[in-house]
Design a protein around this motif. Structure first.
Motif, PDB file in Angstrom:
ATOM      1  N   ALA A  77       0.825  -1.216   0.000  1.00 45.17           N
ATOM      2  CA  ALA A  77       0.000   0.000   0.000  1.00 45.17           C
ATOM      3  C   ALA A  77       0.855   1.261   0.000  1.00 45.17           C
ATOM      4  N   PHE A  78       2.143   1.155   0.385  1.00 46.28           N
ATOM      5  CA  PHE A  78       3.033   2.310   0.408  1.00 46.28           C
ATOM      6  C   PHE A  78       3.691   2.577  -0.938  1.00 46.28           C
ATOM      7  N   THR A  79       3.485   1.716  -1.925  1.00 42.40           N
ATOM      8  CA  THR A  79       4.176   1.828  -3.205  1.00 42.40           C
ATOM      9  C   THR A  79       3.738   3.089  -3.949  1.00 42.40           C
ATOM     10  N   PRO A  80       4.669   4.021  -4.230  1.00 44.09           N
ATOM     11  CA  PRO A  80       4.290   5.235  -4.958  1.00 44.09           C
ATOM     12  C   PRO A  80       4.257   4.987  -6.460  1.00 44.09           C
ATOM     13  N   ASP A  81       3.637   5.911  -7.197  1.00 49.94           N
ATOM     14  CA  ASP A  81       3.698   5.775  -8.646  1.00 49.94           C
ATOM     15  C   ASP A  81       5.020   6.343  -9.148  1.00 49.94           C
ATOM     16  N   ASP A  82       5.308   6.098 -10.427  1.00 50.22           N
ATOM     17  CA  ASP A  82       6.600   6.500 -10.988  1.00 50.22           C
ATOM     18  C   ASP A  82       6.799   8.009 -10.955  1.00 50.22           C
ATOM     19  N   ARG A  83       5.715   8.771 -11.022  1.00 44.15           N
ATOM     20  CA  ARG A  83       5.836  10.223 -11.117  1.00 44.15           C
ATOM     21  C   ARG A  83       6.093  10.871  -9.768  1.00 44.15           C
ATOM     22  N   HIS A  84       5.561  10.301  -8.672  1.00 42.56           N
ATOM     23  CA  HIS A  84       5.638  10.966  -7.385  1.00 42.56           C
ATOM     24  C   HIS A  84       6.643  10.344  -6.423  1.00 42.56           C
ATOM     25  N   GLY A  85       7.121   9.144  -6.677  1.00 45.42           N
ATOM     26  CA  GLY A  85       7.979   8.469  -5.717  1.00 45.42           C
ATOM     27  C   GLY A  85       9.288   9.174  -5.465  1.00 45.42           C
ATOM     28  N   VAL A  86      10.022   9.494  -6.539  1.00 45.16           N
ATOM     29  CA  VAL A  86      11.325  10.140  -6.424  1.00 45.16           C
ATOM     30  C   VAL A  86      11.398  11.274  -7.441  1.00 45.16           C
ATOM     31  N   ASP A  87      11.741  12.470  -6.970  1.00 44.65           N
ATOM     32  CA  ASP A  87      11.824  13.638  -7.841  1.00 44.65           C
ATOM     33  C   ASP A  87      13.232  14.227  -7.786  1.00 44.65           C
ATOM     34  N   PHE A  88      13.845  14.430  -8.955  1.00 45.71           N
ATOM     35  CA  PHE A  88      15.197  14.979  -9.048  1.00 45.71           C
ATOM     36  C   PHE A  88      15.145  16.401  -9.602  1.00 45.71           C
ATOM     37  N   LYS A  89      15.869  17.314  -8.932  1.00 46.66           N
ATOM     38  CA  LYS A  89      16.015  18.681  -9.442  1.00 46.66           C
ATOM     39  C   LYS A  89      17.480  19.078  -9.349  1.00 46.66           C
ATOM     40  N   ARG A  90      18.081  19.320 -10.483  1.00 46.47           N
ATOM     41  CA  ARG A  90      19.476  19.731 -10.486  1.00 46.47           C
ATOM     42  C   ARG A  90      19.582  21.173  -9.994  1.00 46.47           C
ATOM     43  N   LEU A  91      20.549  21.451  -9.147  1.00 43.17           N
ATOM     44  CA  LEU A  91      20.738  22.785  -8.604  1.00 43.17           C
ATOM     45  C   LEU A  91      21.631  23.586  -9.536  1.00 43.17           C
ATOM     46  N   GLU A  92      21.080  24.666 -10.116  1.00 39.85           N
ATOM     47  CA  GLU A  92      21.838  25.545 -11.010  1.00 39.85           C
ATOM     48  C   GLU A  92      22.438  26.694 -10.204  1.00 39.85           C
ATOM     49  N   THR A  93      23.485  27.331 -10.722  1.00 37.46           N
ATOM     50  CA  THR A  93      24.147  28.400  -9.975  1.00 37.46           C
ATOM     51  C   THR A  93      24.247  29.676 -10.798  1.00 37.46           C
ATOM     52  N   GLU A  94      24.247  30.808 -10.096  1.00 38.45           N
ATOM     53  CA  GLU A  94      24.506  32.109 -10.701  1.00 38.45           C
ATOM     54  C   GLU A  94      25.690  32.705  -9.954  1.00 38.45           C
ATOM     55  N   ARG A  95      26.801  32.876 -10.608  1.00 38.46           N
ATOM     56  CA  ARG A  95      28.007  33.331  -9.927  1.00 38.46           C
ATOM     57  C   ARG A  95      28.325  34.789 -10.269  1.00 38.46           C
ATOM     58  N   ASP A  96      28.785  35.464  -9.289  1.00 42.17           N
ATOM     59  CA  ASP A  96      29.279  36.819  -9.504  1.00 42.17           C
ATOM     60  C   ASP A  96      30.701  36.699 -10.043  1.00 42.17           C
ATOM     61  N   ALA A  97      30.942  37.303 -11.213  1.00 40.06           N
ATOM     62  CA  ALA A  97      32.250  37.143 -11.857  1.00 40.06           C
ATOM     63  C   ALA A  97      33.379  37.663 -10.989  1.00 40.06           C
ATOM     64  N   ASN A  98      33.102  38.634 -10.128  1.00 34.44           N
ATOM     65  CA  ASN A  98      34.151  39.234  -9.313  1.00 34.44           C
ATOM     66  C   ASN A  98      34.303  38.597  -7.937  1.00 34.44           C
ATOM     67  N   ASP A  99      33.353  37.759  -7.577  1.00 30.21           N
ATOM     68  CA  ASP A  99      33.421  37.154  -6.244  1.00 30.21           C
ATOM     69  C   ASP A  99      32.722  35.810  -6.278  1.00 30.21           C
ATOM     70  N   LEU A 100      33.496  34.734  -6.393  1.00 26.20           N
ATOM     71  CA  LEU A 100      32.910  33.403  -6.528  1.00 26.20           C
ATOM     72  C   LEU A 100      32.173  32.968  -5.267  1.00 26.20           C
ATOM     73  N   ALA A 101      32.431  33.629  -4.153  1.00 24.33           N
ATOM     74  CA  ALA A 101      31.754  33.242  -2.924  1.00 24.33           C
ATOM     75  C   ALA A 101      30.311  33.731  -2.890  1.00 24.33           C
ATOM     76  N   GLU A 102      29.968  34.712  -3.774  1.00 24.90           N
ATOM     77  CA  GLU A 102      28.619  35.272  -3.779  1.00 24.90           C
ATOM     78  C   GLU A 102      27.833  34.701  -4.953  1.00 24.90           C
ATOM     79  N   TYR A 103      26.994  33.759  -4.670  1.00 27.56           N
ATOM     80  CA  TYR A 103      26.113  33.240  -5.715  1.00 27.56           C
ATOM     81  C   TYR A 103      24.912  32.551  -5.072  1.00 27.56           C
ATOM     82  N   ILE A 104      23.967  32.242  -5.882  1.00 23.66           N
ATOM     83  CA  ILE A 104      22.726  31.653  -5.385  1.00 23.66           C
ATOM     84  C   ILE A 104      22.516  30.306  -6.049  1.00 23.66           C
ATOM     85  N   ALA A 105      22.275  29.288  -5.245  1.00 26.01           N
ATOM     86  CA  ALA A 105      21.929  27.968  -5.773  1.00 26.01           C
ATOM     87  C   ALA A 105      20.438  27.762  -5.572  1.00 26.01           C
ATOM     88  N   LYS A 106      19.710  27.599  -6.674  1.00 23.24           N
ATOM     89  CA  LYS A 106      18.253  27.495  -6.591  1.00 23.24           C
ATOM     90  C   LYS A 106      17.748  26.254  -7.311  1.00 23.24           C
TER      91      LYS A 106
END
Length: 453
Positions: free
Chosen positions: A202-231
Motif C-alpha cells: 500500500a506504500f508503493t508510490p507511482d513513478d511520477r511521485h515516488g522520487v523527484d530529481f532537481k538539479r541545482l543551477e548556480t549564478e556566480r558573480d564574476a568578481n566574487d565566486l563566494a557570492e552566488y545563489i543555488a536554486k
C-alpha cells in the motif's frame, strides 16, 4: 545554565532582544523555539556545503522521496518504511527504503578476487562520482490523506575520493555523463519503489511521485565566486527546503506539526474552531500531535553522510548535543550587546512563575526607538519589578553586559571541562569494574566446572 551566573536580558546593537544563560531542550522535532534556531543554523551549514561543492566544480541535486499514504496509515509505520526501524531491546534495527538506495553491488560496485575494483566492476556510485548527501525528513498531516512523511536530500556528485573514514578526501571533480546520471536516477526510482513495496504494497508510490530529481543551477558573480545563489527550478533556496520545515505551511489541506500545536493552543485558549488557524477539532489535533511525538522519538531530523562534513570543511555534527551547541552559539551571534539587566537564578524563577519573561524580552527590544542603555535597562527592570524581586535585578551598561556574558561563558566552559573529566573517570571506573566482573565470572565458571566434574 549556570546558577551562579543567573540570566541576562539584553538588547543587541540591531535592536533585538536576547535572553542569555538559559537552558534549551534542543528538541528539533517538538520545540518551536529551539527548532527555529537549530534549523536556521542547519540551513546555513547546508548552504555553505552546497556553495563549497559547486565552487569546486561539483554537481548537486535536490532529491525528494515520498510514499503512498492514506488516512488509516500510522505515522510510525510510514517512518519505519522510509527511514528504517529503531533498535530496541527486543529487535535489531532494520533498514528502510532510504538505506536501500546506497547498498548493493549495482550501486557500490563489486570487488575482484584481488580486492580491487576494476572498470568493469564499478558501480553507479563510481560512474556519477557520488560524494555524499544531506538528508532531512519532513512530516505533514491532513484529515483526508493522513500522514505524509517525506525525505528531502541534497546529493553531491561529480567527485572522486581517496582514503577511508577520517582520512577520506576529494581528489578530483568531473561532470558525470548524461547516461550515468540517467542510470542513477532510474536505479534509485526502482530501488525506492521496490523497497516500499516490500514493506507494505500500500506504500508503493507511482513513478511520477515516488522520487523527484532537481538539479541545482548556480549564478556566480564574476568578481566574487563566494557570492552566488543555488536554486531549484521553482526558485526555492535548497538549504531552506531541506532544513526549515518549521517555516512551511503544508498544501492541499495538510498542516505541519507546529500548526497542530498552534491550533491546540488557540482552542485551549478559548478560540472557536472557525477562528483558530489550522483544521480539525481539538481532539483530532491532540491525537495527531501525540502520535507525532511517539513516531519521531529517537530519530534525526537532519543527517549528513559520514565524513562529508570534513571533506567540505564544514564543522559540527548531527547529534542533539551538536544542536545544543548551535543554540549556545546562536546566543553569541546576536552581535554587540548594547544594554540590559542581570537577574539572579531565584529572581528569574520568580519572573517565570509570574509569566513575565516574555514581557521582559519585549521590553528589551528597541521598537520605541529609544536606544539609550540606561533607558533600556530601566524599562526591563520595571517589568521585572512586578515579580517582587528588586534585589535580584541589576541594570548593566553595554560594557558590563559584555563582561557578564563573558564570565558566564567562561563558567560554562569550566563546567563542561569538569563534566568531561568526570565522564572519563566514570568510564575508566566502569571498564575496571567490568574487567573484575568478567574475571569473577571466569573463576566461578571454572569452579562450577570442577564441581560438576
Amino acid at each position: 545554565m549556570d546558577p551562579a551566573s543567573g540570566v541576562i536580558v539584553a538588547q543587541t546593537a540591531a535592536g533585538t532582544s536576547v535572553v542569555l544563560g538559559l537552558m534549551r531542550c534542543g528538541r528539533i522535532w517538538l520545540c518551536p523555539v529551539c527548532a527555529a534556531t537549530i534549523r536556521h543554523k542547519r540551513a546555513e551549514e547546508i548552504t555553505a556545503a552546497v556553495v563549497e561543492w559547486i565552487k569546486r566544480g561539483g554537481t548537486a541535486y535536490l532529491v525528494t522521496f515520498t510514499a503512498r499514504h492514506g488516512h488509516t496509515d500510522r505515522l510510525a509505520d510510514l517512518m519505519d518504511a522510509l527511514q528504517g526501524t529503531r533498535k530496541t531491546a527486543d529487535s535489531p534495527r532494520r533498514p528502510g527504503a532510504y538505506q536501500r538506495l546506497i547498498t548493493g553491488g549495482t550501486w557500490a560496485g563489486r570487488r575482484a578476487t584481488d580486492g580491487h575494483r576494476h572498470t568493469d566492476r564499478e558501480g553507479i556510485r563510481d560512474r556519477i562520482g557520488y560524494v555524499g548527501m544531506i538528508r532531512a525528513t519532513e512530516v505533514t498531516v491532513g484529515q483526508i490523506n493522513g500522514w505524509h512523511p517525506h525525505i528531502h536530500a541534497i546529493v553531491l556528485v561529480g567527485g572522486r575520493t581517496e582514503g577511508e573514514r577520517a582520512e577520506k578526501r576529494v581528489v578530483d571533480v568531473f561532470d558525470p555523463s548524461g547516461a550515468a546520471l540517467e542510470e542513477w536516477q532510474g536505479q534509485w526510482r526502482s530501488v525506492w519503489t521496490s523497497a516500499l513495496r516490500g514493506v507494505n504494497p500500500a506504500f508503493t508510490p507511482d513513478d511520477r511521485h515516488g522520487v523527484d530529481f532537481k538539479r541545482l543551477e548556480t549564478e556566480r558573480d564574476a568578481n566574487d565566486l563566494a557570492e552566488y545563489i543555488a536554486k531549484t527550478q521553482d526558485g526555492k533556496a535548497p538549504a531552506l527546503e531541506l532544513a526549515r520545515a518549521d517555516l512551511k505551511t503544508a498544501q492541499g489541506g495538510n498542516v505541519a506539526p507546529f500548526e497542530l500545536l498552534g491550533r491546540i493552543g488557540d482552542l485551549i485558549g478559548g478560540m472557536t474552531e472557525d477562528d483558530a488557524a489550522g483544521v480539525g477539532s481539538l481532539e483530532w489535533n491532540l491525537a495527531r500531535w501525540h502520535e507525532y511525538e511517539r513516531a519521531t522519538k529517537g530519530r534525526r531530523a537532519i543527517e549528513w553522510t559520514r565524513y562529508l562534513r570534513q571533506m567540505l570543511g564544514i564543522d559540527g555534527g548531527d547529534t542533539q548535543d551538536d544542536d545544543l551547541d548551535l543554540l549556545l552559539s546562536a546566543d553569541a551571534d546576536g552581535g554587540e550587546l548594547r544594554a540590559g539587566v542581570a537577574v539572579t537564578e531565584d529572581g528569574w524563577t520568580a519572573v517565570t512563575r509570574r509569566a513575565l519573561d516574555l514581557a521582559a524580552t519585549q521590553a528589551a527590544e528597541g521598537k520605541d526607538g529609544n536606544t539609550d542603555p540606561a533607558a533600556v535597562g530601566e524599562r526591563v527592570r520595571e517589568i521585572l519589578a512586578l515579580a517582587d524581586v528588586p534585589d535580584a535585578v541589576v541594570v548593566l551598561t553595554s560594557a558590563e553586559v559584555a563582561e557578564a556574558y563573558g564570565a558566564m561563558l567562561e563558567a560554562l566552559a569550566c563546567r563542561r571541562e569538569e563534566a568531561a573529566a568526570r565522564r572519563r573517570r566514570e568510564s575508566e571506573h566502569d571498564d575496571e569494574e567490568k574487567h573484575y566482573a568478567e574475571a569473577a565470572k571466569e573463576r566461578a565458571a571454572r569452579h562450577i566446572a570442577r564441581f560438576t566434574t
